[in-house]
Design a protein around this motif. Structure first.
Motif, mmCIF file in Angstrom:
data_model
loop_
_atom_site.group_PDB
_atom_site.id
_atom_site.type_symbol
_atom_site.label_atom_id
_atom_site.label_comp_id
_atom_site.label_asym_id
_atom_site.label_seq_id
_atom_site.Cartn_x
_atom_site.Cartn_y
_atom_site.Cartn_z
ATOM 1 N N HIS A 145 -6.738 -0.036 -10.968
ATOM 2 C CA HIS A 145 -6.781 0.299 -9.278
ATOM 3 C C HIS A 145 -5.939 1.518 -8.720
ATOM 4 N N ILE A 146 -5.147 2.095 -9.623
ATOM 5 C CA ILE A 146 -4.028 3.139 -9.199
ATOM 6 C C ILE A 146 -4.987 4.638 -9.312
ATOM 7 N N TYR A 201 0.910 -1.290 0.065
ATOM 8 C CA TYR A 201 -0.027 -0.100 -0.018
ATOM 9 C C TYR A 201 1.029 1.472 0.115
ATOM 10 N N LEU A 202 0.463 2.136 -0.615
ATOM 11 C CA LEU A 202 1.243 3.416 -0.703
ATOM 12 C C LEU A 202 0.486 4.653 -1.101
ATOM 13 N N THR A 203 0.584 5.656 -0.380
ATOM 14 C CA THR A 203 -0.177 6.937 -0.547
ATOM 15 C C THR A 203 0.804 7.995 -0.469
ATOM 16 N N LEU A 204 0.886 8.866 -1.401
ATOM 17 C CA LEU A 204 1.770 9.890 -1.408
ATOM 18 C C LEU A 204 0.869 11.260 -1.869
ATOM 19 N N ILE A 237 -2.950 13.769 -4.891
ATOM 20 C CA ILE A 237 -2.848 12.359 -3.823
ATOM 21 C C ILE A 237 -2.528 11.201 -4.940
ATOM 22 N N LEU A 238 -1.695 10.466 -4.617
ATOM 23 C CA LEU A 238 -1.293 9.195 -5.253
ATOM 24 C C LEU A 238 -1.564 7.980 -4.557
ATOM 25 N N GLU A 239 -2.553 7.166 -5.062
ATOM 26 C CA GLU A 239 -3.093 5.968 -4.016
ATOM 27 C C GLU A 239 -2.829 4.718 -4.742
ATOM 28 N N LEU A 240 -2.091 3.853 -4.071
ATOM 29 C CA LEU A 240 -1.958 2.686 -4.574
ATOM 30 C C LEU A 240 -2.209 1.618 -3.491
ATOM 31 N N THR A 241 -3.526 0.949 -3.544
ATOM 32 C CA THR A 241 -3.830 -0.161 -2.817
ATOM 33 C C THR A 241 -2.788 -1.654 -2.942
ATOM 34 N N GLY A 242 -3.292 -2.495 -2.280
ATOM 35 C CA GLY A 242 -2.456 -3.606 -2.578
ATOM 36 C C GLY A 242 -2.496 -4.289 -3.932
ATOM 37 N N LYS A 243 -3.794 -4.188 -4.468
ATOM 38 C CA LYS A 243 -4.273 -4.645 -5.736
ATOM 39 C C LYS A 243 -3.425 -3.602 -6.820
ATOM 40 N N ALA A 244 -3.479 -2.389 -6.505
ATOM 41 C CA ALA A 244 -2.948 -1.623 -7.516
ATOM 42 C C ALA A 244 -1.256 -1.770 -7.417
#
Length: 322
Positions: free
Chosen positions: A77-78, A17-20, A97-104
């Protein structure tokens, strides 16, 4: 199908998971009242690193997240979101905001030719960004050193130490697929809104429940998911980048193993010490951590992601888009 026949590795460590929050792209409100990204060249560079090669004008509009005004989706998903006067920072910037869930994250690696080092280099070259969430996950495909069921017993015996004040065991019941019953058990340490959290859960059951059979590598697949936010999240991102750019991935694996040990120590119940904190670390837990330090770190797509799988993903992605 015997899933265990497809196991390639005993353990892997992945970003899950990554949120920037990116402030250097000059998000602004135009004279017509629309929210736009002013630093177009930098924006397109970011999109290229995310696997979108045709520029921002061809992005797929989507519902914005976090109460923002504009939203886009890359692949399936991104997510990208920005805009809104309420998002203004103390320095006067409006973030993207850039958000990558686990699937992303898996989509980024496996189907968009993503590389974490290239993405992190891009943001680290600019000062104005924050890491609001960074999850590091350890996947265990064998339970050779210690099984999840042994951990549950140690948990019930309270034979562990942790800095988390809140912890619980959740058993969600049986998930049945092709007459195979799997319990969706989870151990939670820390609250969802806390700065750090650790979750140990049955990833195999989750994948089957979500219909993601193609991602199943083993009928034993438990995940140790470490969630970080704030300054700790940024520190881990910086450490990930620096150690791997210096070709010291083994050092980072030691770092990841030590992070897990800092969050949780399972103790040997057969120790003759009355106080749990004075007992030795459980030998199975210690061996598990030692082998985590020797495992593989996922930076980009694994070699076994074939062209056929990428084509399957493209067909699925196009089908859900239109």
């Amino acid at each position: 199908m015997n899933y265990s026949e497809t196991v390639v590795l005993e353990k892997t460590v992945v970003i899950d998971y990554l949120t920037l929050s990116i402030d250097f792209l000059k998000v602004q409100e135009s004279s017509t009242g629309h929210w736009v990204v002013g630093a177009v060249d930098l924006y397109n560079e970011l999109l290229f690193l995310l696997g979108h090669e045709t520029g921002y004008l061809t992005l797929q509009p989507d519902r914005p997240l976090h109460g923002m005004m504009v939203g886009f989706r890359l692949g399936e998903h991104i997510r990208i979101s920005y805009g809104g006067h309420h998002t203004k920072s103390a320095e006067g910037d409006y973030p993207l905001i850039l958000e990558l869930t686990g699937k992303a994250c898996r989509e980024f690696e496996n189907y968009l030719n993503g590389n974490w080092l290239n993405l992190f280099k891009f943001v680290l070259n600019h000062e104005k960004f924050r890491v609001t969430r960074f999850d590091l996950a350890i996947d265990d495909y064998t339970g050779n050193e210690i099984t999840f069921y042994e951990l549950i017993e140690l948990f019930k015996m309270k034979s562990f130490t942790t800095n988390f004040r809140s912890y619980t065991f959740i058993e969600s019941g049986a998930i049945f697929s092709n007459q195979l019953g799997i319990n969706g058990e989870s151990l939670y340490f820390g609250k969802r809104d806390s700065e750090n959290q650790l979750i140990i859960y049955n990833k195999f059951a989750q994948l089957l429940e979500e219909g993601r059979r193609s991602e199943v590598n083993s009928d034993y697949h438990y995940r140790y998911e470490m969630r970080f936010s704030g300054e700790k999240a940024k520190l881990i991102l910086e450490t990930f980048y620096q150690m791997n750019i210096d070709h010291a991935s083994n050092d980072f694996m030691n770092f990841a193993s030590s992070l897990l040990l800092q969050l949780l120590e399972f103790k040997d119940p057969e120790s003759n010490r009355a106080k749990v904190r004075d007992r030795k670390i459980h030998p199975g837990w210690l061996k598990f951590l030692e082998n985590v330090a020797k495992s593989e770190l996922r930076i980009s797509a694994p070699e076994e992601v074939t062209l056929e799988k990428k084509e399957e993903w493209m067909e699925y992605s196009m089908g859900t888009t239109f």
